[in-house]
Design a protein around this motif. Structure first.
Motif, mmCIF file in Angstrom:
data_model
loop_
_atom_site.group_PDB
_atom_site.id
_atom_site.type_symbol
_atom_site.label_atom_id
_atom_site.label_comp_id
_atom_site.label_asym_id
_atom_site.label_seq_id
_atom_site.Cartn_x
_atom_site.Cartn_y
_atom_site.Cartn_z
ATOM 1 N N ARG A 16 -38.148 7.958 -25.554
ATOM 2 C CA ARG A 16 -38.974 7.430 -24.753
ATOM 3 C C ARG A 16 -40.290 6.694 -25.604
ATOM 4 N NH1 ARG A 16 -40.698 6.501 -19.220
ATOM 5 N NH2 ARG A 16 -42.218 5.033 -19.995
ATOM 6 N N VAL A 75 -44.297 8.130 -18.079
ATOM 7 C CA VAL A 75 -43.838 9.717 -18.403
ATOM 8 C C VAL A 75 -44.330 10.645 -17.278
ATOM 9 C CG1 VAL A 75 -44.339 11.523 -19.881
ATOM 10 C CG2 VAL A 75 -43.898 9.232 -20.932
ATOM 11 N N THR A 124 -35.667 3.400 -20.396
ATOM 12 C CA THR A 124 -36.941 2.781 -20.572
ATOM 13 C C THR A 124 -37.254 1.083 -20.640
ATOM 14 O OG1 THR A 124 -37.665 4.868 -21.298
ATOM 15 C CG2 THR A 124 -38.926 3.047 -21.277
ATOM 16 N N ASP A 161 -41.754 10.358 -14.594
ATOM 17 C CA ASP A 161 -40.389 10.903 -15.072
ATOM 18 C C ASP A 161 -40.433 12.467 -14.918
ATOM 19 O OD1 ASP A 161 -39.459 8.553 -15.464
ATOM 20 O OD2 ASP A 161 -39.868 8.808 -17.708
#
Lengths: 343, 279
Positions: free
Chosen positions: B125, B99, B34, B102
């Protein structure tokens, strides 16, 4: 159990004669998964023996992806049993994750990292320490033919390169069973063939592969066994040759000069074989026959009497497409037809 | 003979177990990814910095003149602690879309199919997104000093205020991660996280709550951002600011910490439940 075709059970008998004592790579029995009122899996039964590439073939919505997600422990079936290499996937999902590799419909790699960094990350997540993770990444890059592009950011990769990297990422953990969910969907023909080559190489190296596809030629090209599924059930299973035999022994195909004559030709074909089909766009009429050579002669004599101008007449083996149509009542890649038939 | 005996020996039925990485090494890998993504997308960094600066300048020099912060307190000293604290929402909300992406592009499915603790993916994360928020807090504080803000408290109090911001930032990251997991698409995630800015504007961050209409005041006073901003403002502003607030500093610190704990408990469990859901 009832959904298995004779061809499937025939093959199973031959493989059961195999002296190996290893458990099946995959054993699914009575798998059921509901999404609301939809039965994505409807009592699916499947046994995969080691050492063979199996293609799960079916139209969109047949339950292919749902099944792969169940094997990958990403979803939990509502009923049934599922074992991967002898491990109960429902009770011990963590153990299953140690022996599978998954490459999904999307290239699940990080665009802001290089190809190598992506693979090293996966290696580290498999618990490999720094230098071993790097070595594993380098080896996979080489096998996938990605060494030249290894240190570029994935952001700049073509779609085909990304898919190959994604396939590579699923190999870093040296999986016992590799799950490929529609690995070539959306790729151009060149990239598709290169990905096929990569998959063939894996198989040659001894990885068991379960792949899903809606392309018959892909299943034909890559798989030793094909399992046709529809509406969440196995419709038929066997080698490509066995499945083709299910579609009738042979096919007589007539190519006419004038599409208006197709009706007349179809009427003739109906006298020698099963229900004929026609395609005005390609000016073809064809029918499945048994005792092909004799029927072909009869068809030629009958057509000669009608005087319809013909470009070509041939006797050939049925394609998987035709087998699919025979078994499921709809074409493999035609979701709209499927919907009409459901309603 | 030897070869024959070898081949007759039963093949091992199960591969030697590959354990997979443990919790913290797994989180570290996910976090690193990240952070790399952020660092290698300079457009995002520049854009976030410019946005913060424009926002601050607009309030400091355009609206600021019309806002009465309270007896004798310059608006810049009122504004900057509120501005810095609420950066945790403005800068943190990018996690929601990240997110959701993802999830959409299958990266989380890949991670979920690996032999690692699933909670480690979320922890990684959350930590990485908090680190990015800390970076934003540094930039925001520097901008604050640049437009004329001065600390009126000890260094220790200043650091405590900064530390609280980091903690609040960590808590709100769980809100954004949960939004990202629940929303389905990056666009929906972005839309939902923008709604969170209501908490910024209906709070004491930019204007005194006392200046709001009577029906809105209870809303502003009983939502998490107001005590967070007040705690940071009281710590950084020293006695002058503390005199303007109806409660002692420790009150705001405790109330904000209770909110923080509650937010983490609710949204981290929500995110974890959603992430490990097998359907």
């Amino acid at each position: 159990m009832t959904s298995h075709s004779p061809a499937a059970s025939g093959r199973r008998t031959t493989t059961e004669a195999d002296p190996t004592t290893a458990p099946p790579v995959l054993r699914a029995s009575g798998l059921v998964k509901h999404y609301g009122n939809t039965r994505a899996l409807d009592g699916l039964n499947l046994v995969l023996r080691p050492g063979r590439v199996v293609a799960l073939l079916g139209p969109n919505g047949a339950g292919k992806t749902t099944f792969v997600r169940a094997v990958a422990t990403l979803l939990r079936p509502d009923a049934g049993a599922l074992e991967v290499a002898g491990v109960d996937a429902l009770r011990r999902p963590a153990q299953v994750r140690q022996i599978i590799g998954l490459a999904g419909q999307f290239a699940a790699v990080e665009p802001a990292m290089t190809g190598r960094e992506n693979l090293v990350m996966v290696g580290r997540l498999f618990g490999l320490k720094g230098s071993r993770a790097k070595a594993a990444a380098a080896s996979v890059l080489q096998r996938m033919g990605l060494t030249e592009d290894a240190d570029r950011l994935v952001r700049g990769y073509s779609g085909g390169l990304r898919r190959r990297l994604d396939l590579g990422a699923s190999l870093v953990g040296t999986p016992r069973l590799l799950l490929l969910d529609e690995p070539t969907t959306g790729l151009d023909p060149g990239s598709r063939i290169r990905l096929w080559d990569a998959i063939r190489q894996l198989v040659a190296d001894g990885t068991d592969v379960l792949l899903t596809t809606q392309y018959l030629d892909e299943a034909d090209q890559l798989a030793a066994d094909i399992v046709i599924i529809d509406h969440g059930r196995v419709v038929a299973a066997g080698t490509p040759a066995e499945l083709k035999a299910l579609g009738g022994d042979d096919v007589i195909e007539v190519h006419v000069r004038d599409p208006l004559a197709l009706g007349e030709v179809a009427a003739v074909l109906a006298t020698v074989g099963g229900e004929p089909r026609t395609d005005p766009a390609t000016r073809r009429a064809w029918t499945a026959v048994s005792d092909g050579t004799r029927r072909l002669m009869e068809a030629m004599r009958a057509l000669d009497r009608t005087g319809v101008p013909i470009d070509d007449i041939a006797l050939r083996h049925p394609t998987l497409d035709e087998v699919f149509l025979t078994l499921t009542g709809h074409r493999a890649d035609d979701a709209s037809v499927r919907k009409e038939q459901q309603s | 003979m030897t070869a024959l005996t070898n081949s007759a020996a039963p093949a091992p039925t199960v591969d030697p177990p590959r354990v997979g990485a443990r919790f913290w090494p797994s989180s570290a890998q996910v976090a690193q990814r990240t952070v790399r993504k952020f660092v290698r997308t300079p457009q995002l960094i520049v854009l976030a910095t410019v946005q913060s600066a424009v926002f601050l300048v607009v309030f400091r020099y355009i609206f600021g003149g019309a806002i009465n912060a309270g007896r004798g307190l310059g608006y810049v000293d009122f504004l900057v602690p509120g501005f810095v604290t609420t950066l945790i929402l403005f800068n943190g909300m990018s996690a929601a879309a990240g997110v959701a992406e993802d999830v959409e592009n299958g990266l989380f499915d890949r991670l979920r199919s690996l032999p690692i603790p699933r909670a480690a993916v979320l922890a990684g994360r959350g930590l990485a997104d908090t680190a990015l928020v800390v970076w934003g807090l540094f930039v925001g504080s520097a901008l604050g000093f640049a437009v004329g803000f001065r600390m009126h408290a000890s260094i220790g109090h200043g650091l405590a205020a900064f530390g609280l911001c980091v903690l609040y930032g960590f808590a709100f990251e769980w809100v954004f991660i949960a939004i990202g997991l629940l929303s389905g698409t990056a666009q929906a995630a972005q839309g939902m996280s923008v709604m969170m800015t209501l908490f910024v504007f209906v709070s004491s961050a930019y204007v005194p709550v006392a200046s709001m209409p009577g029906w809105l005041r209870p809303v502003a006073e009983h939502q998490p951002v107001t005590p967070m901003v007040d705690a940071v403002r009281a710590l950084a502003g020293g006695p002058r600011v503390q005199a303007l607030l109806p409660h002692p500093t420790t009150y705001y610190v405790w109330v904000s910490l209770v909110w923080t704990a509650g937010i983490i408990a609710v949204f981290a469990s929500l995110a974890a439940a959603r992430f490990s859901r097998r359907r």
